[in-house]
Design an enzyme around this catalytic site. Sequence first.
Site, short mmCIF file in Angstrom:
data_model
loop_
_atom_site.label_atom_id
_atom_site.label_comp_id
_atom_site.label_asym_id
_atom_site.label_seq_id
_atom_site.Cartn_x
_atom_site.Cartn_y
_atom_site.Cartn_z
N SER A 191 -40.03 -1.84 58.48
CA SER A 191 -38.78 -2.48 58.03
C SER A 191 -38.12 -1.55 57.03
O SER A 191 -38.80 -0.73 56.39
CB SER A 191 -39.09 -3.81 57.35
OG SER A 191 -37.93 -4.34 56.74
N TYR A 224 -43.53 -8.92 50.36
CA TYR A 224 -43.10 -8.45 51.69
C TYR A 224 -42.83 -6.94 51.63
O TYR A 224 -43.28 -6.19 52.50
CB TYR A 224 -41.86 -9.22 52.14
CG TYR A 224 -41.37 -8.80 53.52
CD1 TYR A 224 -42.16 -9.01 54.65
CD2 TYR A 224 -40.13 -8.18 53.68
CE1 TYR A 224 -41.72 -8.62 55.91
CE2 TYR A 224 -39.70 -7.79 54.93
CZ TYR A 224 -40.49 -8.01 56.05
OH TYR A 224 -40.06 -7.60 57.29
#
Length: 248
Positions: free
Chosen positions: A135, A148
């Site tokens: 990501s 995250y």
Amino acid sequence: MKPLENRTALVTGASAGIGAATARALSQAGARLLLAARRADRLEALASELEGAVALPLDVSDAEAVASALAPHGEIDLVVAGAGKALGTGPLQEGDPEDWAEVLQTNVLGVLHVVRATLPSMLERGSGDVVLLGSVAGRQVYPGGNIYNASKFALNALYQALRLDAGGRGVRFTTVDPGMVETEFSLVRYRGDREAAEAVYAGMTPLEPEDVADAILYAVTRPPHVNIGEVVLWPTDQASTRDVHRRG
Ligand SMILES: NC(=O)c1ccc[n+]([C@@H]2O[C@H](COP(=O)([O-])OP(=O)(O)OC[C@H]3O[C@@H](n4cnc5c(N)ncnc54)[C@H](OP(=O)(O)O)[C@@H]3O)[C@@H](O)[C@H]2O)c1
């Protein structure tokens, strides 16, 4: 002949979003699909659409479950490690250790379990593809991203480690790092609060899961001597993990 004919592809996170779109794209390119995630009903429905596909309900955070589910299915040529999640957007110091464990066990250990169960045989055969769903959150931290972010930074380190530890033996490693993609990701992050999840994409055009699937398909259909290592895809409306251009 289709580009992925005679190849078996494992996609984790195949019950939704990017994983489901990737499974469809790889199947259209001729691969036989093994579809992994926890929700068996979703996997069965997708498997019935894709010729030769098999549903493998499993939790990637359980190393033994991963190994035993894959064992009967023979050689796997291509892995897309897509299972992943974020939980919450609060400040780090107020986070719940149970949420931290769930995110790290899914996003980091889950990927390791899948790689451990598939990579040795690819190395023995001298070919294969391992695609990690990273990501932009693994490249830039943002407020409330904390655990995250940490999980996706870890994945980037694992991508680099794999290139060193298993490099030069015919297997290709790719990290595909998208910005905002409209999937169930935000619904999971906001624990089913649909309004909060929809607000994430308000006034901007996010990536679609198919855009990411397309990038993955491109990477794995290059000639064997070409390894597309890192793919970073942003929505045109997103300048960084902290800057999103919204209209209206
Ligand atoms: N959406 C974005 O903006 C975005 C951006 C960059 C990167 N990503 C990454 O892309 C990947 C896919 O996310 P998505 O956007 O497609 O989200 P999604 O629609 O919520 O899909 C997540 C998938 O992961 C599976 N999963 C979650 N926990 C699992 C577990 N313990 N074991 C097995 N499967 C599990 C889910 O299936 P079950 O619930 O059925 O298990 C689902 O299939 C993730 O790694 C995410 O971090 C997403």
